[in-house]
Scaffold this motif. Sequence first.
Motif, PDB file in Angstrom:
ATOM      1  N   GLY A  32       0.841  -1.210   0.000  1.00 54.10           N
ATOM      2  CA  GLY A  32       0.000   0.000   0.000  1.00 54.10           C
ATOM      3  C   GLY A  32       0.869   1.251   0.000  1.00 54.10           C
ATOM      4  N   MET A  33       2.115   1.102   0.499  1.00 50.50           N
ATOM      5  CA  MET A  33       3.018   2.262   0.569  1.00 50.50           C
ATOM      6  C   MET A  33       3.323   2.830  -0.807  1.00 50.50           C
ATOM      7  SD  MET A  33       5.806   1.208   3.488  1.00 50.50           S
ATOM      8  CE  MET A  33       6.723   2.741   3.381  1.00 50.50           C
ATOM      9  N   VAL A  34       3.371   1.987  -1.828  1.00 48.59           N
ATOM     10  CA  VAL A  34       3.739   2.522  -3.151  1.00 48.59           C
ATOM     11  C   VAL A  34       2.643   3.480  -3.648  1.00 48.59           C
ATOM     12  CG1 VAL A  34       5.197   0.534  -3.768  1.00 48.59           C
ATOM     13  CG2 VAL A  34       2.827   0.556  -4.533  1.00 48.59           C
ATOM     14  N   TYR A  35       1.372   3.143  -3.350  1.00 53.56           N
ATOM     15  CA  TYR A  35       0.255   3.993  -3.791  1.00 53.56           C
ATOM     16  C   TYR A  35       0.131   5.227  -2.894  1.00 53.56           C
ATOM     17  CZ  TYR A  35      -0.485  -0.144  -6.488  1.00 53.56           C
ATOM     18  OH  TYR A  35      -0.274  -1.191  -7.346  1.00 53.56           O
ATOM     19  N   ARG A  36       0.393   5.044  -1.584  1.00 51.71           N
ATOM     20  CA  ARG A  36       0.383   6.194  -0.668  1.00 51.71           C
ATOM     21  C   ARG A  36       1.482   7.180  -1.076  1.00 51.71           C
ATOM     22  NH1 ARG A  36      -2.559   5.619   4.310  1.00 51.71           N
ATOM     23  NH2 ARG A  36      -3.687   3.656   4.245  1.00 51.71           N
ATOM     24  N   ALA A  37       2.649   6.654  -1.491  1.00 55.65           N
ATOM     25  CA  ALA A  37       3.760   7.528  -1.890  1.00 55.65           C
ATOM     26  C   ALA A  37       3.379   8.349  -3.121  1.00 55.65           C
ATOM     27  CB  ALA A  37       5.010   6.689  -2.171  1.00 55.65           C
ATOM     28  N   VAL A  38       2.726   7.729  -4.096  1.00 59.34           N
ATOM     29  CA  VAL A  38       2.312   8.478  -5.296  1.00 59.34           C
ATOM     30  C   VAL A  38       1.299   9.563  -4.904  1.00 59.34           C
ATOM     31  CG1 VAL A  38       1.067   8.311  -7.501  1.00 59.34           C
ATOM     32  CG2 VAL A  38       2.826   6.625  -6.928  1.00 59.34           C
ATOM     33  N   GLY A  39       0.349   9.220  -4.047  1.00 56.29           N
ATOM     34  CA  GLY A  39      -0.656  10.203  -3.602  1.00 56.29           C
ATOM     35  C   GLY A  39       0.010  11.387  -2.912  1.00 56.29           C
ATOM     36  N   CYS A  40       0.957  11.112  -2.010  1.00 56.50           N
ATOM     37  CA  CYS A  40       1.633  12.192  -1.267  1.00 56.50           C
ATOM     38  C   CYS A  40       2.523  13.016  -2.194  1.00 56.50           C
ATOM     39  CB  CYS A  40       2.458  11.628  -0.113  1.00 56.50           C
ATOM     40  SG  CYS A  40       1.415  11.049   1.228  1.00 56.50           S
ATOM     41  N   ASP A  41       3.141  12.349  -3.171  1.00 59.33           N
ATOM     42  CA  ASP A  41       3.987  13.069  -4.137  1.00 59.33           C
ATOM     43  C   ASP A  41       3.131  14.081  -4.913  1.00 59.33           C
ATOM     44  OD1 ASP A  41       6.476  13.489  -5.267  1.00 59.33           O
ATOM     45  OD2 ASP A  41       6.096  12.135  -6.938  1.00 59.33           O
ATOM     46  N   MET A  68      10.294   5.636   0.679  1.00 56.86           N
ATOM     47  CA  MET A  68      10.611   5.644   2.110  1.00 56.86           C
ATOM     48  C   MET A  68      10.681   7.073   2.637  1.00 56.86           C
ATOM     49  SD  MET A  68      10.513   2.535   2.763  1.00 56.86           S
ATOM     50  CE  MET A  68      10.988   2.419   4.465  1.00 56.86           C
ATOM     51  N   SER A  69      11.163   8.000   1.802  1.00 58.50           N
ATOM     52  CA  SER A  69      11.235   9.367   2.325  1.00 58.50           C
ATOM     53  C   SER A  69       9.838  10.009   2.330  1.00 58.50           C
ATOM     54  CB  SER A  69      12.314  10.159   1.586  1.00 58.50           C
ATOM     55  OG  SER A  69      11.784  11.014   0.657  1.00 58.50           O
ATOM     56  N   LEU A  70       8.987   9.666   1.353  1.00 57.95           N
ATOM     57  CA  LEU A  70       7.605  10.201   1.368  1.00 57.95           C
ATOM     58  C   LEU A  70       6.798   9.638   2.543  1.00 57.95           C
ATOM     59  CD1 LEU A  70       6.947  10.165  -2.455  1.00 57.95           C
ATOM     60  CD2 LEU A  70       6.580  12.153  -0.987  1.00 57.95           C
ATOM     61  N   ALA A  71       7.266   8.521   3.111  1.00 56.69           N
ATOM     62  CA  ALA A  71       6.555   7.927   4.256  1.00 56.69           C
ATOM     63  C   ALA A  71       6.570   8.867   5.469  1.00 56.69           C
ATOM     64  CB  ALA A  71       7.172   6.581   4.605  1.00 56.69           C
ATOM     65  N   ASN A  72       7.418   9.909   5.431  1.00 62.35           N
ATOM     66  CA  ASN A  72       7.433  10.897   6.527  1.00 62.35           C
ATOM     67  C   ASN A  72       6.405  12.011   6.305  1.00 62.35           C
ATOM     68  OD1 ASN A  72       9.645   9.688   7.857  1.00 62.35           O
ATOM     69  ND2 ASN A  72      11.019  10.567   6.315  1.00 62.35           N
ATOM     70  N   HIS A  73       5.730  12.012   5.154  1.00 64.00           N
ATOM     71  CA  HIS A  73       4.708  13.043   4.871  1.00 64.00           C
ATOM     72  C   HIS A  73       3.610  12.947   5.942  1.00 64.00           C
ATOM     73  CE1 HIS A  73       1.377  15.009   2.782  1.00 64.00           C
ATOM     74  NE2 HIS A  73       2.241  15.476   1.897  1.00 64.00           N
ATOM     75  N   PRO A  74       3.133  14.092   6.463  1.00 63.78           N
ATOM     76  CA  PRO A  74       2.138  14.026   7.552  1.00 63.78           C
ATOM     77  C   PRO A  74       0.852  13.281   7.170  1.00 63.78           C
ATOM     78  CG  PRO A  74       2.477  16.302   6.777  1.00 63.78           C
ATOM     79  CD  PRO A  74       3.554  15.469   6.162  1.00 63.78           C
ATOM     80  N   ASP A  75       0.523  13.256   5.868  1.00 71.03           N
ATOM     81  CA  ASP A  75      -0.710  12.565   5.468  1.00 71.03           C
ATOM     82  C   ASP A  75      -0.474  11.151   4.966  1.00 71.03           C
ATOM     83  OD1 ASP A  75      -2.995  14.021   6.062  1.00 71.03           O
ATOM     84  OD2 ASP A  75      -2.463  15.514   4.559  1.00 71.03           O
ATOM     85  N   PHE A  76       0.773  10.655   5.062  1.00 72.64           N
ATOM     86  CA  PHE A  76       1.076   9.336   4.490  1.00 72.64           C
ATOM     87  C   PHE A  76       0.157   8.252   5.054  1.00 72.64           C
ATOM     88  CE2 PHE A  76       3.520   5.448   3.712  1.00 72.64           C
ATOM     89  CZ  PHE A  76       3.897   5.630   2.398  1.00 72.64           C
ATOM     90  N   ALA A  79      -6.264   9.357   6.907  1.00 76.43           N
ATOM     91  CA  ALA A  79      -7.409   9.008   6.056  1.00 76.43           C
ATOM     92  C   ALA A  79      -7.288   9.705   4.700  1.00 76.43           C
ATOM     93  CB  ALA A  79      -8.705   9.420   6.757  1.00 76.43           C
ATOM     94  N   ILE A  80      -6.753  10.924   4.685  1.00 78.25           N
ATOM     95  CA  ILE A  80      -6.572  11.657   3.417  1.00 78.25           C
ATOM     96  C   ILE A  80      -5.578  10.893   2.531  1.00 78.25           C
ATOM     97  CG2 ILE A  80      -5.602  13.803   2.426  1.00 78.25           C
ATOM     98  CD1 ILE A  80      -6.692  15.254   4.933  1.00 78.25           C
ATOM     99  N   GLY A  81      -4.490  10.435   3.135  1.00 79.11           N
ATOM    100  CA  GLY A  81      -3.488   9.667   2.391  1.00 79.11           C
ATOM    101  C   GLY A  81      -4.054   8.349   1.877  1.00 79.11           C
ATOM    102  N   GLY A  82      -4.931   7.720   2.673  1.00 77.77           N
ATOM    103  CA  GLY A  82      -5.555   6.454   2.270  1.00 77.77           C
ATOM    104  C   GLY A  82      -6.500   6.649   1.090  1.00 77.77           C
TER     105      GLY A  82
END
Length: 217
Positions: A32-41, A68-76, A79-82
């Motif tokens: 799920g992290m790969v999709y969360r990373a694209v969303g946060c990017d 891994m670095s985008l995983a520090n984004h506050p919304d990662f 619910a917004i990140g999800g």
Amino acid sequence: MIITIDGPAAAGKGTLAKRLAEKYKLAYFDTGMVYRAVGCDLMNNGFSVDDAAAAAAAAQNMTFGKMMSLANHPDFRSAIGGQAASKVAAMPKVRQALLKMQQDFAKNPVASDGTKVAGVVYDGRDTGTVVCPDADIKLFITASPEVRAMRRHKEYLQKGLPSSYDDVLAQTKERDQRDSSRSSAPLRPADDAIIIDTSDMDIDQVFNSVCKIIDQR
Ligand code: DC
């Protein structure tokens, strides 16, 4: 050894996958992290998470390190990140661009402490059907939307995040609907997956029953 654990949001996949990885000395990949990373990017760069062209470009430029670095984004993990992850995950070009990165992880797996290990526990929606169709053991972990929403709601409150059960339930159902009805790699159990409904089980019961299955194999 490759173990895949798929299922809807908040079914208990992550906790189970981490415990299995620790017990059997395997690496863990939360896909799920790969999709969360694209969303946060996208959000970082001022794009809408509905912008399919920007999302495809972000996915094509995604690397493991960037994720891994985008995983520090506050919304990662919020619910917004999800919701953002669920939207970009429904875009076929995004899924296609992120597939190889997920598959390559199994070629040289490393555990969280950096040691080389002999396999991976994958956690996601399509890891048994698309990412690793030849996995040794495939599990599909599910639970009712109400039980899953209550688990997520408690998790948010424990983390000090604001949460309303009714909102989390509505978001859970919306994500289920989007994840299962998308045309590209919809959420579904692999034909050879073992399906476990955790609605009336605690994590120790789920863990112990899965360990029995793995040990028997
Ligand atoms: O597991 P998660 O909540 O971090 O997943 C976020 C979103 O990413 C989820 O709504 C669907 C998507 N996803 C997916 O489509 N395929 C995966 N293998 C993992 C997650």
